[in-house]
Design a protein around this motif. Structure first.
Motif, PDB file in Angstrom:
ATOM      1  N   ILE A 226      -4.011  -3.278  -6.177  1.00 28.62           N
ATOM      2  CA  ILE A 226      -3.927  -2.368  -5.024  1.00 28.62           C
ATOM      3  C   ILE A 226      -2.493  -2.289  -4.524  1.00 28.62           C
ATOM      4  CG2 ILE A 226      -4.610  -2.080  -2.602  1.00 28.62           C
ATOM      5  CD1 ILE A 226      -7.343  -3.296  -3.448  1.00 28.62           C
ATOM      6  N   ALA A 227      -1.836  -3.428  -4.424  1.00 24.06           N
ATOM      7  CA  ALA A 227      -0.436  -3.439  -3.990  1.00 24.06           C
ATOM      8  C   ALA A 227       0.450  -2.712  -4.992  1.00 24.06           C
ATOM      9  CB  ALA A 227       0.042  -4.876  -3.798  1.00 24.06           C
ATOM     10  N   GLU A 228       0.225  -2.967  -6.271  1.00 24.98           N
ATOM     11  CA  GLU A 228       1.039  -2.330  -7.319  1.00 24.98           C
ATOM     12  C   GLU A 228       0.891  -0.814  -7.289  1.00 24.98           C
ATOM     13  OE1 GLU A 228       1.262  -2.153 -12.225  1.00 24.98           O
ATOM     14  OE2 GLU A 228       0.109  -3.741 -11.237  1.00 24.98           O
ATOM     15  N   ARG A 229      -0.338  -0.334  -7.198  1.00 26.67           N
ATOM     16  CA  ARG A 229      -0.572   1.110  -7.160  1.00 26.67           C
ATOM     17  C   ARG A 229       0.087   1.750  -5.943  1.00 26.67           C
ATOM     18  NH1 ARG A 229      -7.107   1.308  -8.492  1.00 26.67           N
ATOM     19  NH2 ARG A 229      -6.958   1.143 -10.774  1.00 26.67           N
ATOM     20  N   THR A 230      -0.026   1.087  -4.810  1.00 28.80           N
ATOM     21  CA  THR A 230       0.569   1.618  -3.582  1.00 28.80           C
ATOM     22  C   THR A 230       2.079   1.698  -3.702  1.00 28.80           C
ATOM     23  OG1 THR A 230      -1.247   0.736  -2.252  1.00 28.80           O
ATOM     24  CG2 THR A 230       0.804   1.254  -1.093  1.00 28.80           C
ATOM     25  N   LEU A 231       2.683   0.639  -4.167  1.00 28.00           N
ATOM     26  CA  LEU A 231       4.145   0.581  -4.249  1.00 28.00           C
ATOM     27  C   LEU A 231       4.686   1.527  -5.309  1.00 28.00           C
ATOM     28  CD1 LEU A 231       4.431  -3.271  -3.824  1.00 28.00           C
ATOM     29  CD2 LEU A 231       5.176  -1.547  -2.168  1.00 28.00           C
ATOM     30  N   ASP A 232       3.945   1.721  -6.395  1.00 27.72           N
ATOM     31  CA  ASP A 232       4.390   2.645  -7.450  1.00 27.72           C
ATOM     32  C   ASP A 232       4.476   4.081  -6.939  1.00 27.72           C
ATOM     33  OD1 ASP A 232       4.657   0.660  -9.326  1.00 27.72           O
ATOM     34  OD2 ASP A 232       2.779   1.108 -10.381  1.00 27.72           O
ATOM     35  N   GLN A 233       3.630   4.446  -5.985  1.00 29.39           N
ATOM     36  CA  GLN A 233       3.592   5.816  -5.485  1.00 29.39           C
ATOM     37  C   GLN A 233       4.403   6.021  -4.210  1.00 29.39           C
ATOM     38  OE1 GLN A 233      -0.583   7.366  -5.330  1.00 29.39           O
ATOM     39  NE2 GLN A 233      -1.092   5.446  -6.337  1.00 29.39           N
ATOM     40  N   ALA A 234       4.871   4.942  -3.613  1.00 27.43           N
ATOM     41  CA  ALA A 234       5.526   5.031  -2.304  1.00 27.43           C
ATOM     42  C   ALA A 234       6.817   5.839  -2.374  1.00 27.43           C
ATOM     43  CB  ALA A 234       5.815   3.632  -1.765  1.00 27.43           C
ATOM     44  N   GLY A 235       7.025   6.681  -1.375  1.00 22.98           N
ATOM     45  CA  GLY A 235       8.239   7.467  -1.282  1.00 22.98           C
ATOM     46  C   GLY A 235       8.541   7.808   0.161  1.00 22.98           C
ATOM     47  N   ARG A 236       9.757   8.208   0.409  1.00 26.42           N
ATOM     48  CA  ARG A 236      10.160   8.549   1.775  1.00 26.42           C
ATOM     49  C   ARG A 236       9.284   9.653   2.349  1.00 26.42           C
ATOM     50  NH1 ARG A 236      16.315   9.371   4.069  1.00 26.42           N
ATOM     51  NH2 ARG A 236      15.700   9.654   6.256  1.00 26.42           N
ATOM     52  N   ASP A 237       8.919   9.518   3.619  1.00 26.83           N
ATOM     53  CA  ASP A 237       8.051  10.456   4.326  1.00 26.83           C
ATOM     54  C   ASP A 237       6.633  10.463   3.765  1.00 26.83           C
ATOM     55  OD1 ASP A 237       9.949  11.228   6.163  1.00 26.83           O
ATOM     56  OD2 ASP A 237      10.598  12.980   5.012  1.00 26.83           O
ATOM     57  N   GLY A 238       6.285   9.441   3.002  1.00 25.93           N
ATOM     58  CA  GLY A 238       4.950   9.360   2.433  1.00 25.93           C
ATOM     59  C   GLY A 238       3.917   8.920   3.454  1.00 25.93           C
ATOM     60  N   ILE A 239       2.660   9.176   3.119  1.00 24.83           N
ATOM     61  CA  ILE A 239       1.520   8.740   3.929  1.00 24.83           C
ATOM     62  C   ILE A 239       0.613   7.933   3.018  1.00 24.83           C
ATOM     63  CG2 ILE A 239      -0.437   9.448   5.344  1.00 24.83           C
ATOM     64  CD1 ILE A 239       1.072  12.068   5.926  1.00 24.83           C
ATOM     65  N   ILE A 240       0.544   6.632   3.267  1.00 28.56           N
ATOM     66  CA  ILE A 240      -0.238   5.718   2.430  1.00 28.56           C
ATOM     67  C   ILE A 240      -1.682   5.699   2.900  1.00 28.56           C
ATOM     68  CG2 ILE A 240      -0.544   3.297   1.775  1.00 28.56           C
ATOM     69  CD1 ILE A 240       2.483   2.954   2.114  1.00 28.56           C
ATOM     70  N   LEU A 241      -2.605   5.876   1.969  1.00 24.29           N
ATOM     71  CA  LEU A 241      -4.035   5.785   2.262  1.00 24.29           C
ATOM     72  C   LEU A 241      -4.590   4.478   1.709  1.00 24.29           C
ATOM     73  CD1 LEU A 241      -6.907   6.757   2.961  1.00 24.29           C
ATOM     74  CD2 LEU A 241      -6.901   8.023   0.799  1.00 24.29           C
ATOM     75  N   LEU A 242      -5.143   3.653   2.600  1.00 28.22           N
ATOM     76  CA  LEU A 242      -5.876   2.449   2.231  1.00 28.22           C
ATOM     77  C   LEU A 242      -7.163   2.414   3.049  1.00 28.22           C
ATOM     78  CD1 LEU A 242      -2.906  -0.101   2.202  1.00 28.22           C
ATOM     79  CD2 LEU A 242      -4.169   0.689   0.189  1.00 28.22           C
ATOM     80  N   HIS A 243      -8.052   1.479   2.706  1.00 31.22           N
ATOM     81  CA  HIS A 243      -9.324   1.323   3.426  1.00 31.22           C
ATOM     82  C   HIS A 243      -9.469  -0.132   3.836  1.00 31.22           C
ATOM     83  CE1 HIS A 243      -9.894   4.877   0.851  1.00 31.22           C
ATOM     84  NE2 HIS A 243     -10.782   5.303   1.744  1.00 31.22           N
ATOM     85  N   ASP A 244      -9.650  -0.370   5.132  1.00 31.19           N
ATOM     86  CA  ASP A 244      -9.793  -1.752   5.602  1.00 31.19           C
ATOM     87  C   ASP A 244     -11.224  -2.258   5.495  1.00 31.19           C
ATOM     88  OD1 ASP A 244      -9.991   0.308   7.554  1.00 31.19           O
ATOM     89  OD2 ASP A 244     -10.006  -1.142   9.188  1.00 31.19           O
ATOM     90  N   ILE A 245     -12.072  -1.523   4.772  1.00 31.75           N
ATOM     91  CA  ILE A 245     -13.471  -1.919   4.609  1.00 31.75           C
ATOM     92  C   ILE A 245     -13.763  -2.477   3.218  1.00 31.75           C
ATOM     93  CG2 ILE A 245     -14.376  -0.376   6.374  1.00 31.75           C
ATOM     94  CD1 ILE A 245     -15.071   1.615   4.129  1.00 31.75           C
TER      95      ILE A 245
END
Length: 287
Positions: A226-245
């Motif tokens: 999950i961390a790897e996928r998030t960081l691979d797509q991260a970019g300036r002005d991005g909006i990260i979608l995760l689920h705390d459930i």
């Protein structure tokens, strides 16, 4: 949505592989103004376009009635208790969580408090807001942005206006009862929207917020992945979608925050990402 005379547009792939029009930031004011007037659900505005609009044409950051939308969504931070980050000068990224609150949300709030990070939480009404009222109050009290993710997670684009109004309105009321403020942001389930969703959202004072980064954390309990996928797509002005459930998500958050900070990012709420623009009811925000 009709083409705006005198503008130039480009296209880029959507998450489904289709293309959609994007309006250059130099004409973002015209794009937002047209969106406010027409309620067209297919035109999307990026954070950088929204900021350019606010800087070049402050009147373009108002709702369809010409009145500025209130900044923030049911939280102290969102309501402007602190000076927002200038994301024109600062490398910003917004951290957002869908589907809660849940049993793991308090642990997530502990992490965010330790890291001094505020996030935007798109909450579900039935079985979540009603089940965890103290967590909703804590979200708002600790300065997080509390937003709307419908009552039952029904796909809004499959419903008529009355049903859309029920899905969003019940959650608005439930959150307001606990926090004293109605949200000004919403995220449609699965990111699905249409003209009816836009019209009802505008009526209820809600802006629509999509995302640029998804770890698909519903499909795995592997926190490292999950961390790897998030960081691979991260970019300036991005909006990260995760689920705390989901079980793997909250344990992934410390690594995500640590690495993003190492890369020079400032983590912000959605409203802070748009600042000095104010969210326009009915508008669809996406990178």
């Amino acid at each position: 949505m009709p083409e705006i005379p005198g503008t130039t547009t480009t296209t880029r792939p959507t998450r489904t592989g289709r293309t959609r029009p994007r309006v250059a930031s130099a004409v973002a004011a015209m794009s937002l103004a047209a969106l406010a007037l027409t309620g067209c659900a297919t035109d999307r505005v990026s954070p950088s376009e929204a900021r350019a609009d606010a800087l070049e044409n402050p009147a373009g950051s108002t709702g369809g009635d010409g009145k500025a939308a209130k900044a923030g969504s049911a939280g102290r931070n969102a309501a402007g208790a602190k000076v927002p980050v200038d994301c024109e000068k600062t490398k910003c990224i917004a951290l957002t969580f869908d589907g809660g609150p849940g049993k793991a949300t308090p642990a997530l709030l502990d992490i965010l408090k330790k890291e001094k990070v505020h996030a935007t939480f798109f909450l579900l009404g039935k079985n979540h807001v009603l089940k965890y009222p103290e967590t909703v109050r804590r979200l708002a009290a600790e300065g997080h942005e509390v937003a709307n993710h419908t009552w039952t997670h029904e796909r809004l684009d499959t419903l008529d206006k009355d049903a859309i109004r029920e899905e969003l309105g019940r959650t608005q009321d439930a959150i307001a009862e606990l926090t004293g403020r109605k949200p000004t942001l919403m995220r449609p389930p699965q990111g699905r929207t249409n003209d009816d969703v836009t019209a009802v959202s505008k009526e209820l004072g809600l802006s629509q917020v999509l995302w640029s980064t998804t770890a698909k954390d519903f499909s795995t309990t592997d926190s490292a992945l999950i961390a790897e996928r998030t960081l691979d797509q991260a970019g300036r002005d991005g909006i990260i979608l995760l689920h705390d459930i989901y079980d793997g998500t909250v344990p992934a958050v410390p690594a995500i925050i640590t690495e993003l900070k190492k890369r020079g990012y400032t983590l912000v709420t959605v409203t802070e990402l748009l600042h000095p623009a104010q969210p326009v009811p009915g508008a669809v925000y996406d990178q």
